[in-house]
Write an enzyme that holds these catalytic residues in place. Sequence first.
Site, PDB file in Angstrom:
ATOM      1  N   LYS A 182       5.829  -8.141   2.261  1.00 18.48           N
ATOM      2  CA  LYS A 182       5.558  -7.945   3.684  1.00 18.48           C
ATOM      3  C   LYS A 182       4.400  -8.850   4.087  1.00 18.48           C
ATOM      4  CE  LYS A 182       4.741  -3.501   3.578  1.00 18.48           C
ATOM      5  NZ  LYS A 182       4.687  -3.418   2.092  1.00 18.48           N
ATOM      6  N   HIS A 242       0.209   0.385   9.499  1.00 25.41           N
ATOM      7  CA  HIS A 242      -1.085   0.902   9.072  1.00 25.41           C
ATOM      8  C   HIS A 242      -1.835   1.524  10.247  1.00 25.41           C
ATOM      9  CE1 HIS A 242      -0.073  -2.573   6.447  1.00 25.41           C
ATOM     10  NE2 HIS A 242      -0.395  -1.706   5.507  1.00 25.41           N
ATOM     11  N   GLY A 244       0.812  -1.200   0.000  1.00 24.64           N
ATOM     12  CA  GLY A 244       0.000   0.000   0.000  1.00 24.64           C
ATOM     13  C   GLY A 244       0.848   1.254   0.000  1.00 24.64           C
ATOM     14  N   SER A 245       0.364   2.296  -0.647  1.00 27.36           N
ATOM     15  CA  SER A 245       1.023   3.595  -0.560  1.00 27.36           C
ATOM     16  C   SER A 245       0.805   4.169   0.838  1.00 27.36           C
ATOM     17  CB  SER A 245       0.464   4.534  -1.624  1.00 27.36           C
ATOM     18  OG  SER A 245       0.752   4.054  -2.921  1.00 27.36           O
ATOM     19  N   GLY A 246       1.525   5.233   1.131  1.00 25.97           N
ATOM     20  CA  GLY A 246       1.464   5.820   2.467  1.00 25.97           C
ATOM     21  C   GLY A 246       2.643   5.465   3.331  1.00 25.97           C
ATOM     22  N   HIS A 247       3.533   4.591   2.796  1.00 30.59           N
ATOM     23  CA  HIS A 247       4.720   4.171   3.555  1.00 30.59           C
ATOM     24  C   HIS A 247       5.999   4.761   2.951  1.00 30.59           C
ATOM     25  CE1 HIS A 247       2.008   1.450   5.472  1.00 30.59           C
ATOM     26  NE2 HIS A 247       1.854   0.688   4.398  1.00 30.59           N
ATOM     27  N   ASP A 266      -1.288  -8.585   0.683  1.00 29.86           N
ATOM     28  CA  ASP A 266      -0.036  -8.611  -0.070  1.00 29.86           C
ATOM     29  C   ASP A 266       0.361 -10.040  -0.415  1.00 29.86           C
ATOM     30  OD1 ASP A 266      -0.170  -5.955   0.606  1.00 29.86           O
ATOM     31  OD2 ASP A 266       1.898  -5.792   1.283  1.00 29.86           O
TER      32      ASP A 266
END
Length: 333
Positions: free
Chosen positions: A104, A219, A53-56, A109
Amino acid sequence: MKKLINDPSHVVADALRGMALAHPELRVDHDKRIVVRSDAPVQGKVGLVSGGGSGHEPMHAGFVGLGMLDAACPGEVFTSPVPDQIVAATQAVDGGAGVLHIVKNYTGDVMNFEMAAELVAAESGTEVVPVVIDDDVAVQDSLYTAGRRGVGVTVLAEKIAGAAAEQGRPLAEVADVARRVDTNGRSMGMALTSCTVPAAGHPTFELPEGEMEIGIGIHGEPGRRRVPVAPAREVAEMLVEPILADLDFASGEGVIAFVNGMGGTPLIELYVMYAEVAAILEKSGVPIARNLVGSYITSLEMAGCSVTLLKADDELLRLWDAPVRTPALRWGV
Protein backbone atom coordinates in the site's frame (compact mmCIF):
# COMPACT_ATOMS: atom_id res chain seq x y z
CA MET A 1 -11.14 3.91 26.03
CA LYS A 2 -13.20 0.69 26.13
CA LYS A 3 -11.59 -2.22 24.27
CA LEU A 4 -11.42 -6.00 24.66
CA ILE A 5 -7.68 -6.05 25.25
CA ASN A 6 -5.16 -6.84 27.97
CA ASP A 7 -2.09 -4.60 27.78
CA PRO A 8 -2.27 -1.96 25.01
CA SER A 9 1.36 -2.67 24.14
CA HIS A 10 0.63 -6.38 23.56
CA VAL A 11 -2.45 -6.12 21.37
CA VAL A 12 -0.83 -7.40 18.16
CA ALA A 13 0.97 -10.28 19.89
CA ASP A 14 -2.22 -11.32 21.70
CA ALA A 15 -4.25 -11.13 18.49
CA LEU A 16 -1.73 -13.32 16.67
CA ARG A 17 -1.99 -15.90 19.47
CA GLY A 18 -5.73 -15.95 18.97
CA MET A 19 -5.41 -16.18 15.21
CA ALA A 20 -3.06 -19.15 15.48
CA LEU A 21 -5.53 -20.96 17.72
CA ALA A 22 -8.54 -20.10 15.52
CA HIS A 23 -6.81 -21.01 12.25
CA PRO A 24 -4.46 -23.98 12.71
CA GLU A 25 -4.24 -24.24 8.92
CA LEU A 26 -1.92 -21.21 9.05
CA ARG A 27 1.64 -21.03 10.38
CA VAL A 28 2.07 -18.12 12.76
CA ASP A 29 5.65 -17.31 13.71
CA HIS A 30 5.29 -15.28 16.90
CA ASP A 31 8.96 -14.36 17.12
CA LYS A 32 9.19 -13.03 13.57
CA ARG A 33 5.58 -11.80 13.59
CA ILE A 34 4.55 -13.30 10.27
CA VAL A 35 1.57 -15.37 9.12
CA VAL A 36 2.29 -17.99 6.43
CA ARG A 37 0.07 -20.45 4.55
CA SER A 38 0.65 -23.98 5.78
CA ASP A 39 1.98 -25.41 2.50
CA ALA A 40 4.47 -22.60 1.80
CA PRO A 41 6.78 -22.49 0.03
CA VAL A 42 5.03 -24.03 -2.96
CA GLN A 43 7.74 -25.07 -5.37
CA GLY A 44 7.53 -23.38 -8.76
CA LYS A 45 4.85 -20.94 -7.60
CA VAL A 46 5.30 -17.18 -7.28
CA GLY A 47 5.01 -16.22 -3.62
CA LEU A 48 2.76 -13.31 -2.64
CA VAL A 49 3.61 -11.22 0.41
CA SER A 50 1.81 -8.19 1.77
CA GLY A 51 1.59 -6.43 5.07
CA GLY A 52 1.08 -3.19 6.89
CA GLY A 53 0.02 -1.82 10.21
CA SER A 54 -2.38 -3.86 12.29
CA GLY A 55 -5.82 -2.44 12.96
CA HIS A 56 -7.06 -3.04 9.40
CA GLU A 57 -8.22 -6.62 9.96
CA PRO A 58 -8.93 -8.88 8.22
CA MET A 59 -6.29 -7.26 5.99
CA HIS A 60 -3.64 -8.64 5.62
CA ALA A 61 -3.28 -11.80 7.69
CA GLY A 62 -6.90 -12.77 7.11
CA PHE A 63 -6.13 -13.10 3.39
CA VAL A 64 -3.38 -15.71 3.74
CA GLY A 65 -4.23 -19.00 2.09
CA LEU A 66 -4.94 -20.73 -1.20
CA GLY A 67 -5.66 -18.32 -4.02
CA MET A 68 -4.53 -15.20 -2.23
CA LEU A 69 -1.48 -14.32 -0.09
CA ASP A 70 1.28 -16.75 0.85
CA ALA A 71 2.36 -14.63 3.82
CA ALA A 72 1.50 -11.44 5.67
CA CYS A 73 3.55 -9.21 7.97
CA PRO A 74 1.43 -7.41 10.60
CA GLY A 75 3.14 -4.34 12.05
CA GLU A 76 2.13 -2.58 15.23
CA VAL A 77 -1.23 -0.78 15.04
CA PHE A 78 -1.14 1.68 12.13
CA THR A 79 2.64 1.15 11.84
CA SER A 80 4.53 -0.45 8.98
CA PRO A 81 6.10 -3.89 9.49
CA VAL A 82 9.86 -3.70 9.91
CA PRO A 83 12.22 -4.96 7.17
CA ASP A 84 13.20 -8.06 9.18
CA GLN A 85 9.56 -9.19 9.23
CA ILE A 86 9.22 -8.70 5.49
CA VAL A 87 12.49 -10.54 4.84
CA ALA A 88 11.32 -13.49 6.95
CA ALA A 89 7.97 -13.63 5.15
CA THR A 90 9.63 -13.41 1.74
CA GLN A 91 12.06 -16.21 2.53
CA ALA A 92 9.26 -18.37 3.93
CA VAL A 93 7.33 -18.32 0.65
CA ASP A 94 10.21 -18.48 -1.83
CA GLY A 95 9.45 -21.52 -3.98
CA GLY A 96 12.02 -20.69 -6.64
CA ALA A 97 9.76 -18.62 -8.93
CA GLY A 98 10.29 -15.26 -7.27
CA VAL A 99 8.16 -13.24 -4.86
CA LEU A 100 5.67 -10.44 -5.43
CA HIS A 101 5.30 -7.75 -2.77
CA ILE A 102 1.93 -5.98 -2.77
CA VAL A 103 2.49 -2.69 -0.98
CA LYS A 104 0.00 0.00 0.00
CA ASN A 105 1.30 3.46 -0.84
CA TYR A 106 2.27 4.67 2.60
CA THR A 107 5.76 6.06 3.08
CA GLY A 108 6.82 3.61 5.80
CA ASP A 109 5.45 0.58 3.97
CA VAL A 110 7.12 1.51 0.68
CA MET A 111 10.47 2.19 2.33
CA ASN A 112 10.52 -0.97 4.47
CA PHE A 113 9.38 -3.29 1.68
CA GLU A 114 12.01 -1.79 -0.62
CA MET A 115 14.71 -2.32 2.00
CA ALA A 116 13.58 -5.91 2.60
CA ALA A 117 13.61 -6.70 -1.14
CA GLU A 118 17.19 -5.46 -1.37
CA LEU A 119 18.23 -7.59 1.61
CA VAL A 120 16.62 -10.72 0.16
CA ALA A 121 18.21 -10.17 -3.24
CA ALA A 122 21.62 -9.69 -1.63
CA GLU A 123 21.32 -12.78 0.57
CA SER A 124 19.75 -15.30 -1.78
CA GLY A 125 19.45 -13.74 -5.23
CA THR A 126 15.68 -14.24 -5.14
CA GLU A 127 13.87 -11.94 -7.54
CA VAL A 128 11.41 -9.74 -5.68
CA VAL A 129 9.04 -7.43 -7.56
CA PRO A 130 7.00 -4.77 -5.73
CA VAL A 131 3.63 -3.47 -6.90
CA VAL A 132 2.51 -0.34 -5.07
CA ILE A 133 -1.24 0.24 -4.72
CA ASP A 134 -2.38 3.89 -4.93
CA ASP A 135 -6.10 3.95 -5.61
CA ASP A 136 -7.52 6.62 -3.27
CA VAL A 137 -9.03 9.51 -5.23
CA ALA A 138 -9.74 11.63 -2.15
CA VAL A 139 -6.40 13.43 -1.93
CA GLN A 140 -3.20 13.54 -4.00
CA ASP A 141 -0.84 13.67 -1.00
CA SER A 142 -1.52 13.01 2.68
CA LEU A 143 0.09 12.90 6.10
CA TYR A 144 1.43 9.43 5.33
CA THR A 145 2.08 9.41 1.59
CA ALA A 146 3.63 10.97 -1.44
CA GLY A 147 0.91 10.51 -4.01
CA ARG A 148 -2.38 8.71 -3.54
CA ARG A 149 -2.98 6.37 -0.64
CA GLY A 150 -3.39 2.63 -1.08
CA VAL A 151 -6.77 1.46 0.20
CA GLY A 152 -9.59 -0.82 -1.02
CA VAL A 153 -8.03 -1.92 -4.31
CA THR A 154 -5.41 -3.71 -2.19
CA VAL A 155 -7.98 -6.40 -1.33
CA LEU A 156 -8.88 -6.91 -4.99
CA ALA A 157 -5.22 -6.97 -6.07
CA GLU A 158 -4.34 -9.60 -3.48
CA LYS A 159 -7.24 -11.80 -4.62
CA ILE A 160 -6.71 -11.43 -8.36
CA ALA A 161 -2.90 -11.62 -8.35
CA GLY A 162 -3.17 -14.51 -5.90
CA ALA A 163 -5.30 -16.42 -8.40
CA ALA A 164 -2.79 -15.73 -11.17
CA ALA A 165 0.05 -17.04 -9.00
CA GLU A 166 -2.00 -20.12 -8.10
CA GLN A 167 -2.23 -20.92 -11.82
CA GLY A 168 1.56 -21.10 -11.99
CA ARG A 169 2.07 -17.95 -14.02
CA PRO A 170 5.59 -16.42 -14.00
CA LEU A 171 6.50 -13.51 -11.74
CA ALA A 172 6.43 -10.86 -14.47
CA GLU A 173 2.91 -11.90 -15.47
CA VAL A 174 1.59 -12.00 -11.89
CA ALA A 175 3.08 -8.56 -11.25
CA ASP A 176 1.48 -7.25 -14.45
CA VAL A 177 -1.92 -8.52 -13.30
CA ALA A 178 -1.51 -6.70 -9.98
CA ARG A 179 -0.52 -3.49 -11.77
CA ARG A 180 -3.55 -3.75 -14.05
CA VAL A 181 -5.80 -4.02 -11.01
CA ASP A 182 -4.20 -0.93 -9.48
CA THR A 183 -4.39 1.03 -12.74
CA ASN A 184 -8.06 0.21 -13.24
CA GLY A 185 -9.27 0.61 -9.65
CA ARG A 186 -10.31 3.67 -7.65
CA SER A 187 -11.56 4.14 -4.08
CA MET A 188 -12.90 6.74 -1.70
CA GLY A 189 -13.94 6.50 1.95
CA MET A 190 -15.80 8.38 4.69
CA ALA A 191 -16.11 8.30 8.47
CA LEU A 192 -18.95 8.87 10.90
CA THR A 193 -16.64 8.47 13.91
CA SER A 194 -12.95 8.45 14.63
CA CYS A 195 -11.06 5.44 15.98
CA THR A 196 -8.80 4.93 19.00
CA VAL A 197 -5.34 3.39 18.74
CA PRO A 198 -4.89 1.29 21.92
CA ALA A 199 -1.44 2.71 22.71
CA ALA A 200 -2.75 6.27 22.38
CA GLY A 201 -5.92 5.80 24.40
CA HIS A 202 -7.81 8.65 22.75
CA PRO A 203 -9.53 9.19 19.36
CA THR A 204 -7.26 9.79 16.40
CA PHE A 205 -9.23 12.92 15.49
CA GLU A 206 -12.24 14.78 16.82
CA LEU A 207 -15.46 14.53 14.83
CA PRO A 208 -18.31 16.52 16.36
CA GLU A 209 -21.78 15.05 16.68
CA GLY A 210 -23.74 15.67 13.51
CA GLU A 211 -20.70 15.82 11.21
CA MET A 212 -18.88 13.32 9.00
CA GLU A 213 -15.51 13.28 7.28
CA ILE A 214 -15.43 12.68 3.52
CA GLY A 215 -12.28 11.24 1.96
CA ILE A 216 -10.60 9.73 5.03
CA GLY A 217 -7.69 7.30 4.88
CA ILE A 218 -7.56 3.98 6.70
CA HIS A 219 -5.51 5.47 9.55
CA GLY A 220 -8.09 8.14 10.23
CA GLU A 221 -6.28 10.75 8.18
CA PRO A 222 -8.41 13.76 7.31
CA GLY A 223 -9.92 13.83 3.87
CA ARG A 224 -11.40 16.34 1.46
CA ARG A 225 -13.90 18.01 3.76
CA ARG A 226 -16.10 17.77 6.81
CA VAL A 227 -19.84 18.04 6.19
CA PRO A 228 -23.11 17.52 8.07
CA VAL A 229 -24.29 13.92 8.39
CA ALA A 230 -26.47 13.06 5.39
CA PRO A 231 -28.66 10.17 4.20
CA ALA A 232 -26.94 7.16 2.63
CA ARG A 233 -28.08 8.22 -0.85
CA GLU A 234 -26.16 11.48 -0.57
CA VAL A 235 -23.13 9.82 1.01
CA ALA A 236 -22.98 7.37 -1.89
CA GLU A 237 -22.97 10.28 -4.33
CA MET A 238 -20.11 11.96 -2.43
CA LEU A 239 -18.03 8.78 -2.74
CA VAL A 240 -18.96 7.46 -6.18
CA GLU A 241 -19.01 10.68 -8.20
CA PRO A 242 -15.31 11.51 -7.62
CA ILE A 243 -14.42 7.92 -8.56
CA LEU A 244 -16.39 8.08 -11.81
CA ALA A 245 -14.86 11.47 -12.59
CA ASP A 246 -11.35 10.03 -12.23
CA LEU A 247 -11.62 7.06 -14.61
CA ASP A 248 -13.93 5.98 -17.41
CA PHE A 249 -15.74 2.97 -15.97
CA ALA A 250 -18.48 2.83 -18.62
CA SER A 251 -16.34 0.93 -21.13
CA GLY A 252 -15.36 -2.72 -20.73
CA GLU A 253 -17.06 -5.72 -19.21
CA GLY A 254 -18.33 -3.93 -16.11
CA VAL A 255 -16.92 -3.34 -12.66
CA ILE A 256 -16.25 -5.19 -9.46
CA ALA A 257 -18.09 -2.99 -6.95
CA PHE A 258 -16.72 -3.23 -3.41
CA VAL A 259 -18.51 -1.56 -0.51
CA ASN A 260 -16.30 -1.88 2.55
CA GLY A 261 -17.00 -1.23 6.21
CA MET A 262 -14.40 0.63 8.26
CA GLY A 263 -14.77 -1.62 11.31
CA GLY A 264 -17.70 -0.17 13.26
CA THR A 265 -20.41 -0.20 10.60
CA PRO A 266 -23.04 -2.97 10.71
CA LEU A 267 -23.70 -5.00 7.60
CA ILE A 268 -27.27 -3.73 7.34
CA GLU A 269 -25.90 -0.23 6.70
CA LEU A 270 -23.37 -1.51 4.18
CA TYR A 271 -26.20 -3.12 2.22
CA VAL A 272 -28.09 0.18 2.31
CA MET A 273 -24.97 1.82 0.89
CA TYR A 274 -24.53 -0.88 -1.76
CA ALA A 275 -28.08 -0.34 -3.00
CA GLU A 276 -27.37 3.37 -3.41
CA VAL A 277 -24.02 2.75 -5.11
CA ALA A 278 -25.67 0.29 -7.51
CA ALA A 279 -28.38 2.84 -8.36
CA ILE A 280 -25.77 5.50 -9.17
CA LEU A 281 -23.80 3.11 -11.35
CA GLU A 282 -26.91 2.02 -13.24
CA LYS A 283 -27.83 5.64 -13.90
CA SER A 284 -24.26 6.29 -15.08
CA GLY A 285 -24.27 3.35 -17.49
CA VAL A 286 -21.71 1.34 -15.50
CA PRO A 287 -22.69 -2.35 -15.27
CA ILE A 288 -21.74 -4.29 -12.13
CA ALA A 289 -20.12 -7.60 -13.05
CA ARG A 290 -19.26 -8.72 -9.50
CA ASN A 291 -19.61 -7.29 -6.01
CA LEU A 292 -18.14 -7.57 -2.54
CA VAL A 293 -19.88 -6.16 0.54
CA GLY A 294 -18.44 -6.35 4.03
CA SER A 295 -15.64 -5.18 6.30
CA TYR A 296 -12.36 -6.27 4.71
CA ILE A 297 -9.98 -3.30 5.13
CA THR A 298 -10.87 -1.54 8.34
CA SER A 299 -9.68 1.19 10.66
CA LEU A 300 -10.14 -0.37 14.11
CA GLU A 301 -13.64 0.55 15.34
CA MET A 302 -14.23 3.49 13.01
CA ALA A 303 -17.81 3.81 11.78
CA GLY A 304 -17.93 4.56 8.09
CA CYS A 305 -17.36 2.95 4.73
CA SER A 306 -15.44 3.09 1.49
CA VAL A 307 -16.38 2.39 -2.10
CA THR A 308 -13.99 0.75 -4.55
CA LEU A 309 -14.66 0.23 -8.24
CA LEU A 310 -12.45 -1.94 -10.45
CA LYS A 311 -12.90 -1.85 -14.22
CA ALA A 312 -12.62 -5.53 -15.08
CA ASP A 313 -12.13 -7.42 -18.33
CA ASP A 314 -12.86 -11.11 -18.88
CA GLU A 315 -9.46 -12.20 -17.58
CA LEU A 316 -9.70 -10.21 -14.35
CA LEU A 317 -13.21 -11.55 -13.76
CA ARG A 318 -12.03 -15.14 -14.25
CA LEU A 319 -9.23 -14.57 -11.76
CA TRP A 320 -11.69 -12.98 -9.34
CA ASP A 321 -13.96 -16.03 -9.63
CA ALA A 322 -11.10 -18.50 -9.10
CA PRO A 323 -11.15 -20.52 -5.86
CA VAL A 324 -9.91 -18.86 -2.69
CA ARG A 325 -9.61 -20.27 0.81
CA THR A 326 -8.50 -17.85 3.52
CA PRO A 327 -9.87 -16.97 6.96
CA ALA A 328 -11.67 -13.90 5.63
CA LEU A 329 -12.43 -14.68 1.98
CA ARG A 330 -13.39 -18.03 0.53
CA TRP A 331 -15.37 -19.40 -2.37
CA GLY A 332 -15.14 -22.11 -5.00
CA VAL A 333 -13.52 -24.65 -2.64
